[in-house]
Scaffold this motif. Structure first.
Motif, PDB file in Angstrom:
ATOM      1  N   ARG A  42       0.869  -1.179   0.000  1.00 48.56           N
ATOM      2  CA  ARG A  42       0.000   0.000   0.000  1.00 48.56           C
ATOM      3  C   ARG A  42       0.904   1.227   0.000  1.00 48.56           C
ATOM      4  NH1 ARG A  42      -4.611  -0.309   4.404  1.00 48.56           N
ATOM      5  NH2 ARG A  42      -5.414   1.353   3.069  1.00 48.56           N
ATOM      6  N   ALA A  84     -11.166  -4.188  -6.094  1.00 49.64           N
ATOM      7  CA  ALA A  84     -10.189  -3.100  -6.186  1.00 49.64           C
ATOM      8  C   ALA A  84      -9.757  -3.057  -7.647  1.00 49.64           C
ATOM      9  CB  ALA A  84      -9.003  -3.364  -5.268  1.00 49.64           C
ATOM     10  N   HIS A  85     -10.063  -1.975  -8.333  1.00 52.26           N
ATOM     11  CA  HIS A  85      -9.924  -1.931  -9.789  1.00 52.26           C
ATOM     12  C   HIS A  85      -8.556  -1.408 -10.220  1.00 52.26           C
ATOM     13  CE1 HIS A  85     -14.054  -3.089 -10.710  1.00 52.26           C
ATOM     14  NE2 HIS A  85     -14.389  -2.421  -9.622  1.00 52.26           N
ATOM     15  N   GLU A 101      -6.386   0.419  -7.297  1.00 49.87           N
ATOM     16  CA  GLU A 101      -7.035   1.224  -6.268  1.00 49.87           C
ATOM     17  C   GLU A 101      -6.656   0.706  -4.878  1.00 49.87           C
ATOM     18  OE1 GLU A 101     -11.313   2.329  -8.346  1.00 49.87           O
ATOM     19  OE2 GLU A 101     -11.104   0.480  -7.190  1.00 49.87           O
ATOM     20  N   ASP A 102      -6.382   1.611  -3.980  1.00 42.20           N
ATOM     21  CA  ASP A 102      -6.135   1.220  -2.592  1.00 42.20           C
ATOM     22  C   ASP A 102      -7.470   1.180  -1.861  1.00 42.20           C
ATOM     23  OD1 ASP A 102      -4.266   0.779  -0.257  1.00 42.20           O
ATOM     24  OD2 ASP A 102      -5.374   2.547   0.443  1.00 42.20           O
ATOM     25  N   VAL A 103      -7.731   0.091  -1.177  1.00 40.43           N
ATOM     26  CA  VAL A 103      -8.972  -0.078  -0.423  1.00 40.43           C
ATOM     27  C   VAL A 103      -8.655   0.004   1.063  1.00 40.43           C
ATOM     28  CG1 VAL A 103     -10.881  -1.626   0.129  1.00 40.43           C
ATOM     29  CG2 VAL A 103     -10.005  -1.489  -2.222  1.00 40.43           C
ATOM     30  N   ASP A 201     -14.607  -2.779   3.800  1.00 44.01           N
ATOM     31  CA  ASP A 201     -14.316  -1.353   3.847  1.00 44.01           C
ATOM     32  C   ASP A 201     -15.134  -0.667   4.948  1.00 44.01           C
ATOM     33  OD1 ASP A 201     -16.889  -0.769   2.861  1.00 44.01           O
ATOM     34  OD2 ASP A 201     -16.207  -0.620   0.789  1.00 44.01           O
ATOM     35  N   ARG A 207     -14.834  -6.075  -0.307  1.00 47.08           N
ATOM     36  CA  ARG A 207     -14.180  -5.827  -1.598  1.00 47.08           C
ATOM     37  C   ARG A 207     -13.252  -7.002  -1.891  1.00 47.08           C
ATOM     38  NH1 ARG A 207     -14.086  -0.112  -2.349  1.00 47.08           N
ATOM     39  NH2 ARG A 207     -12.982  -0.470  -4.321  1.00 47.08           N
ATOM     40  N   LEU A 209     -10.229  -8.963  -3.849  1.00 46.13           N
ATOM     41  CA  LEU A 209      -8.907  -8.619  -4.372  1.00 46.13           C
ATOM     42  C   LEU A 209      -8.291  -9.817  -5.084  1.00 46.13           C
ATOM     43  CD1 LEU A 209      -7.593  -7.031  -1.040  1.00 46.13           C
ATOM     44  CD2 LEU A 209      -9.058  -5.944  -2.763  1.00 46.13           C
TER      45      LEU A 209
END
Length: 303
Positions: A42, A84-85, A101-103, A201, A207, A209
């Protein structure tokens, strides 16, 4: 296994990531879990942006191939999915890099029924979205697994499974060989859902991954394998009430045993092989999953 750190990446790769982010990096927090030594961090940047970055060199071929496959899938899955796209990806100097994307969130607790229900709700939402047309079918992906018990018997390796497997070989073989019918369908399947591949989240939404194994299937397979992961962590975990969740609508106990028999046999085979480069924890994981799979089949067959 020790993962690569941000500082282990060549200057040119780090500069390219910073170009994607639009700002110099200010911090990197390596993520635990998984089986590869690739970087999975991250990242925070000086302008406040946060991104998740994965990177691996081609010398770790197994992980490199998985990252390349995941790029192709993340480019095609619908944006409305609970995932997470992908922001961007690139290959440079024999490195492949994914910027995602960071979740913000936490992994689900294996002993928390409310978290399990949240995960199953996300899987149900996943299965409701039409999959990209070019994804492989799960039935095709499992074709080799379907014959695993025949190969184990032919190779004289049944004694390396469990006594229950030896006694119930015909049952396991029959169920594994019908896995293509059990998982047939045209719904999106993640293919590798464990707690370390899921974040809940702040809104309470799960979400999903790490997507290299996505496929088209019946839609309940991820849920069953997630429950299996809970049983690996605690052999006494009572996951059967979750089989009433709507995500399992249309599936049967025979279907569930077929999937478990196919993947269990495959894991018993593969856990004997040398680990792929950079994935030294994989074989122990596979044996634990294999043992849990057949133990659950034994319980289901008695019910």
């Amino acid at each position: 296994m020790a993962r690569l750190e941000w500082t282990d990446l060549p200057d040119g790769i780090r500069q390219r990531v910073e170009k994607v982010a639009g700002s110099p990096a200010s911090g990197a927090r390596t993520q635990p879990g998984g089986f590869s030594a690739g970087m999975a961090s991250r990242m925070s940047f000086e302008d406040g942006r946060r991104l998740f970055v994965k990177a691996v060199h081609a010398s770790s071929q197994g992980t490199f191939d998985l990252y390349e496959r995941e790029v192709g899938i993340l480019r095609t899955i619908p944006r409305e999915l609970p995932a997470a796209h992908l922001v961007e990806s690139f290959t440079q100097d024999d490195w492949t890099v994914l910027v995602i994307e960071d979740v913000e969130g936490r992994h689900p607790r294996k002993d928390a029924p409310s978290d399990t229900a949240t995960v199953l709700d996300a899987i149900a939402a996943l299965a409701a979205v039409p999959p990209p047309a070019d994804l492989p079918s799960l039935a095709d992906e499992l074709a080799e697994d379907a014959e695993s018990w025949r190969r184990l018997e032919a190779a004289g390796l049944l004694d390396e499974t469990t006594p229950w497997c030896v006694e119930h070989l015909a049952f396991l073989r029959t169920h594994a060989e019908r896995v293509d019918a059990a998982v047939a369908g045209d719904r999106l399947v993640h293919g590798d859902l464990r707690t370390d591949n899921i974040l809940i989240d702040p809104s309470g939404r799960a979400r999903l991954l790490d997507w290299p194994w996505a496929a088209r299937g019946a839609g309940w397979e991820d849920a069953l394998l997630y429950l299996l992961d809970l049983r690996v962590a605690d052999a006494e975990a009572d996951v059967d009430p979750f089989l009433a969740h709507p995500v399992f609508h249309g599936s049967t106990t025979e279907d569930h045993m077929s999937l478990l028999a196919a993947i269990g046999g495959n894991w018993f085979e593969k856990c004997r092989w040398p680990a792929p480069p950079g994935m030294t924890a994989l074989r122990d994981f596979q044996r634990r999953e294999a043992i849990a799979s057949v133990a659950w089949i034994a319980q289901m067959s008695e019910g």
